[in-house]
Write an enzyme that holds these catalytic residues in place. Structure first.
Site, PDB file in Angstrom:
ATOM      1  N   LEU A   1      -1.420   9.425 -20.590  1.00 50.78           N
ATOM      2  CA  LEU A   1      -2.307   9.588 -19.441  1.00 50.78           C
ATOM      3  C   LEU A   1      -1.561   9.213 -18.162  1.00 50.78           C
ATOM      4  CD1 LEU A   1      -5.629   8.039 -20.800  1.00 50.78           C
ATOM      5  CD2 LEU A   1      -5.114  10.460 -20.444  1.00 50.78           C
TER       6      LEU A   1
ATOM      7  N   GLY B   1      -3.102  20.628 -26.933  1.00 51.36           N
ATOM      8  CA  GLY B   1      -4.311  21.430 -26.860  1.00 51.36           C
ATOM      9  C   GLY B   1      -4.003  22.875 -26.521  1.00 51.36           C
TER      10      GLY B   1
ATOM     11  N   GLY C   1      15.186  20.158  -1.299  1.00 56.69           N
ATOM     12  CA  GLY C   1      13.779  19.878  -1.051  1.00 56.69           C
ATOM     13  C   GLY C   1      13.469  18.410  -1.315  1.00 56.69           C
TER      14      GLY C   1
ATOM     15  N   HIS D   1       0.613  -3.992  18.990  1.00 52.68           N
ATOM     16  CA  HIS D   1       1.998  -4.163  19.436  1.00 52.68           C
ATOM     17  C   HIS D   1       2.557  -5.477  18.898  1.00 52.68           C
ATOM     18  CE1 HIS D   1       5.498  -3.999  22.081  1.00 52.68           C
ATOM     19  NE2 HIS D   1       5.284  -5.284  22.338  1.00 52.68           N
TER      20      HIS D   1
END
Length: 462
Positions: free
Chosen positions: A42, A118, A181, A439
């Site tokens: 999972l 599955g 990429g 800031h």
């Protein structure tokens, strides 16, 4: 619980990665009976072979760089090298804790988890190990795997994918990375921090080519300064083994030798042999085609995540999974504006963006209708403290909303959430300019850019 015991689930989800488990969790929250089928662990690619482990490597690299460079901050330290086994222990510990938390969360929602391969066997059923799981609706979420180029065989030894790179048992002396990429530049950044001699080969004219061109140029400048080499506009033509590693040939005649070749040319959908086409699901180049609500052409089947041709980002999978669960529950849902999804490349420096690039804005609205400001981080106090360079670029429609924000620099990924709100709420530069940013913080750079775009610059030089 199998269907032959009389169970019919409200939704059967094939794939337990980001999109699949998000859909499962939200559907269970909404009172649905959910079966979640996963052949691995999972969490899928993001947790185990993607987002999380790669960012752990990048952080280890950041610590290495800070140790080497600590003298410039007045801190004396000695860098003795990279213990790759200890790095993996740290990385795997992060993954393990998150995995344990996720499995506990899934269990707490009463979701039926089915372990195994599955296959879609009807518009309403998935079969696992001879057992059929029926659902009123099926969600396909089988994700993606690393791609290669025609004729380029990944051997897992000298020619590797990102998944091999994550478990590499050594720090290579040198590497060629095919692809500039997100995956390519993140590994280039981490490996350079570990002391690897890195060369990136990218067929397009710039690194991270989907980003605003100004962001790409800033990253290229930073990489040159770091000693990361790259060949842009250079197509791969072949690779051969040498005594010490590999020799990579480019179409322009150049050759680069290294210990390893990392193939980082993107990821392709996992759909072959899973019964999708037999069930009548419309496909294109392995991707499942969906409408703006992630609905396929088969009324009982939806699809989410890397399996569909949308942005391959874990948080996009989360959003798509939630959208499908809510749609199935009968809730009113809105299509995802994919331009409004924040994008982050976690190299050093980080590249973060949301909305349209300058070129896209000009194409959509016309050059005379586009206004922009490029705020240099040289004027930002916290960025100077961190010794990072870069910019925050804001693109807006003249007398209209902000349509794109593009940032380069350390920790920019932590600023993109505010940028996302600005874009998605169609804020005017003048409205953002009214907000007072703390800031010293890097978030001030967003405020300063909008002040300038609203016509009242503060710490901005002409």
């Amino acid at each position: 619980m199998a269907n032959d015991a009389g169970a019919v689930f409200d939704v059967v989800i094939l794939g337990g990665g980001s999109g699949g488990y998000a859909c499962a969790l939200r559907a269970a929250e909404l009172g649905m009976r959910v079966a979640l089928i996963e052949k691995g662990k999972l969490g899928g690619t993001c947790l185990h072979q993607g987002c999380i482990p790669t960012k752990a490597l990048l952080h280890a690299g950041e610590v290495a760089d800070q140790t080497r460079e600590s003298a410039q901050f007045g801190v004396k330290s000695v860098f003795e090298g990279i213990d790759i086994a200890a790095v993996h222990k740290y990385k795997d510990g992060v993954v393990s804790r998150l995995f344990k938390g996720l499995t506990g969360l899934i269990a707490s929602r009463g979701i039926t988890v089915v372990e195994g391969d599955g296959r879609l066997v009807s518009p309403t059923a998935v079969e696992v190990g001879g057992v059929r799981y029926e659902g009123r609706h099926v969600v396909l979420a089988t994700g993606s795997v690393p791609k290669s180029l025609p004729g380029l065989q990944i051997d897992g030894n000298r020619i590797i994918s990102s998944e091999h790179a994550l478990v590499l048992d050594r720090v290579p002396a040198s590497a060629v990375i095919l692809g500039g990429g997100v995956i390519g530049v993140e590994f280039a950044s981490a490996w350079k921090s570990f002391g690897v001699d890195v060369t990136i080969v990218e067929a397009l004219p710039h690194l991270v080519p989907v980003e605003d061109e100004s962001s790409s140029k800033l990253l290229e400048r930073a990489f040159r300064k770091r000693g990361i080499k790259f060949e842009l506009g250079s197509r791969f033509s072949g690779v051969e083994y040498t005594d010490a590693g590999v020799r990579v040939s480019l179409e322009n005649g150049k050759q680069v030798e290294a210990e390893l070749l990392l193939v980082a040319v993107g990821r392709g959908p996992v759909s072959a042999g899973l019964g999708y086409e037999e069930a009548g699901v419309a496909m294109d180049r392995g991707y499942v085609l969906v409408d703006e609500y992630c609905q396929t052409n088969v009324p009982t089947i939806s699809a989410v995540g890397d399996l569909i041709p949308t942005l391959q980002l874990a948080h996009v999978g989360f959003g798509e999974g939630i959208l499908v669960a809510e749609r199935l529950a009968g809730l009113r849902v809105a299509p995802i504006d994919y331009a409004g999804v924040p994008r982050v490349t976690y190299c050093d420096p980080e590249v973060a963006s949301v909305g349209l690039t300058q070129a896209q804005a000009v194409e959509r609205y016309g050059s005379d209708k586009v206004a922009l400001i490029d705020y240099n981080l040289g004027g930002n106090g916290k960025s100077q403290i961190l010794k990072t360079a870069g910019s925050v670029k804001v693109v807006s429609v003249k007398d209209g909303p902000v349509v794109g924000i593009h940032m380069v620099g350390a920790r920019m990924g932590e600023l993109v959430a505010e940028a996302q709100l600005i874009y998605n709420w169609e804020a005017l530069p003048s409205e953002v300019a009214q907000l007072i940013h703390p800031h010293p913080s890097q978030s001030e750079a967003i405020g300063e850019a909008h002040l300038a775009l609203a016509g009242k610059p503060l710490h901005v030089h002409d």
